[in-house]
Write an enzyme that holds these catalytic residues in place. Sequence first.
Site, PDB file in Angstrom:
ATOM      1  N   MET A   1      25.557 -34.609 -45.833  1.00 56.84           N
ATOM      2  CA  MET A   1      26.221 -33.856 -44.760  1.00 56.84           C
ATOM      3  C   MET A   1      26.232 -34.678 -43.472  1.00 56.84           C
ATOM      4  O   MET A   1      26.517 -34.159 -42.399  1.00 56.84           O
ATOM      5  CB  MET A   1      25.519 -32.521 -44.537  1.00 56.84           C
ATOM      6  CG  MET A   1      25.596 -31.621 -45.773  1.00 56.84           C
ATOM      7  SD  MET A   1      25.448 -29.885 -45.380  1.00 56.84           S
ATOM      8  CE  MET A   1      23.834 -29.828 -44.655  1.00 56.84           C
TER       9      MET A   1
ATOM     10  N   HIS B   1      18.590 -40.774 -46.110  1.00 57.58           N
ATOM     11  CA  HIS B   1      19.902 -41.014 -46.731  1.00 57.58           C
ATOM     12  C   HIS B   1      20.049 -42.495 -47.106  1.00 57.58           C
ATOM     13  O   HIS B   1      20.569 -42.832 -48.165  1.00 57.58           O
ATOM     14  CB  HIS B   1      21.032 -40.658 -45.765  1.00 57.58           C
ATOM     15  CG  HIS B   1      21.043 -39.230 -45.300  1.00 57.58           C
ATOM     16  ND1 HIS B   1      20.702 -38.865 -44.022  1.00 57.58           N
ATOM     17  CD2 HIS B   1      21.356 -38.077 -45.941  1.00 57.58           C
ATOM     18  CE1 HIS B   1      20.828 -37.558 -43.879  1.00 57.58           C
ATOM     19  NE2 HIS B   1      21.213 -37.048 -45.041  1.00 57.58           N
TER      20      HIS B   1
ATOM     21  N   GLN C   1      28.163 -23.695 -48.219  1.00 55.63           N
ATOM     22  CA  GLN C   1      26.735 -23.592 -48.535  1.00 55.63           C
ATOM     23  C   GLN C   1      25.900 -23.040 -47.379  1.00 55.63           C
ATOM     24  O   GLN C   1      24.681 -22.975 -47.475  1.00 55.63           O
ATOM     25  CB  GLN C   1      26.194 -24.935 -49.018  1.00 55.63           C
ATOM     26  CG  GLN C   1      26.095 -26.006 -47.957  1.00 55.63           C
ATOM     27  CD  GLN C   1      25.797 -27.365 -48.568  1.00 55.63           C
ATOM     28  OE1 GLN C   1      26.611 -27.924 -49.308  1.00 55.63           O
ATOM     29  NE2 GLN C   1      24.638 -27.923 -48.271  1.00 55.63           N
TER      30      GLN C   1
ATOM     31  N   LYS D   1      11.830 -36.875 -43.194  1.00 55.47           N
ATOM     32  CA  LYS D   1      13.018 -37.115 -42.369  1.00 55.47           C
ATOM     33  C   LYS D   1      14.081 -36.092 -42.708  1.00 55.47           C
ATOM     34  O   LYS D   1      14.288 -35.764 -43.881  1.00 55.47           O
ATOM     35  CB  LYS D   1      13.543 -38.523 -42.599  1.00 55.47           C
ATOM     36  CG  LYS D   1      12.601 -39.568 -42.035  1.00 55.47           C
ATOM     37  CD  LYS D   1      13.279 -40.906 -41.828  1.00 55.47           C
ATOM     38  CE  LYS D   1      12.256 -41.912 -41.365  1.00 55.47           C
ATOM     39  NZ  LYS D   1      12.594 -42.550 -40.104  1.00 55.47           N
TER      40      LYS D   1
END
Length: 280
Positions: free
Chosen positions: A30, A37, A61, A184
């Site tokens: 996202m 990531h 979502q 994180k």
Amino acid sequence: MILEKTVEGVKKQVRQWRAEGLSVGLVPTMGYLHEGHKSLIDRAVKENDRVVVSVFVNPMQFGPTEDLETYPRDIDADCKLCEAAGAAIVFNPEVSEMYAENFTTFVDTTGVTEELCGKSRPIHFRGVCTVVNKLFNIVTPDRAYFGQKDAQQLAVIRRMVRDLNMNVTVIGCPIIREDDGLAKSSRNTYLSKEERQAALVLSKAVNEGKRLIAEGEKDGEVILGKMKAIIEAEPLAKIDYVEMVKWDTIEIHHTADCPVLVAMAVYIGKTRLIDNFIVE
Ligand code: AMP
């Protein structure tokens, strides 16, 4: 690296790669990318000839009272991180590109979605499964990378891929943490200085649970009780859930005598954070 906004653009590029015999990895996100990531992208770059990173804040979502509007976004920084990591495409569609008017088709994965986050966010996994299914259809990846940070999501996607015979290998990647232990998360940016400090109760509880199990404790009630006590001692923290479930089925389980996931969601002020550990 290409910033691609259209479904057709991605499909065309992937077709070309396929014609050249290249393998394709997908990292769905996202956005507001961080080291967590990046660890997925790094692994995807190592294991595939070409990597697509999707950056899409998926409205389907989010529940009506959740943080869809305020979710942090910075596509320029995301593109820089992806380019440096060696991704070939950042796919960043508008909502209208992903969802046609009168969109009426959904992917519902049941069973594994009933506990944990599925309980507090009832429509969440339907949105996740639907968008991930769409991304799989658009990118047709050989491999797709998901973080253990969202452990239930990883279990749900694995179930969906198995049940629907999807031609993709799902790869789970470990949780990346700040130096002080906080997992994180793009949502960590919501935390004030005081809340950031308070948020450490999640990783402290994780460490306590791991320690107890390493010492031979198997009783879920004892393990979860001691974890909850750490969180409850922090005035800014409010427990959504702290649970032990079977890792493959996400059913509540009271003993650490098989592969289990110990997972939690905790509000720090208004921010809902998650953390977990898996005992294989
Ligand atoms: P998100 O952008 O939060 O939807 O996350 C996209 C992907 O990155 C998901 O598969 C997450 O599980 C993964 N991810 C997010 N944070 C972390 C982290 N701290 N460590 C490892 N993976 C992560």
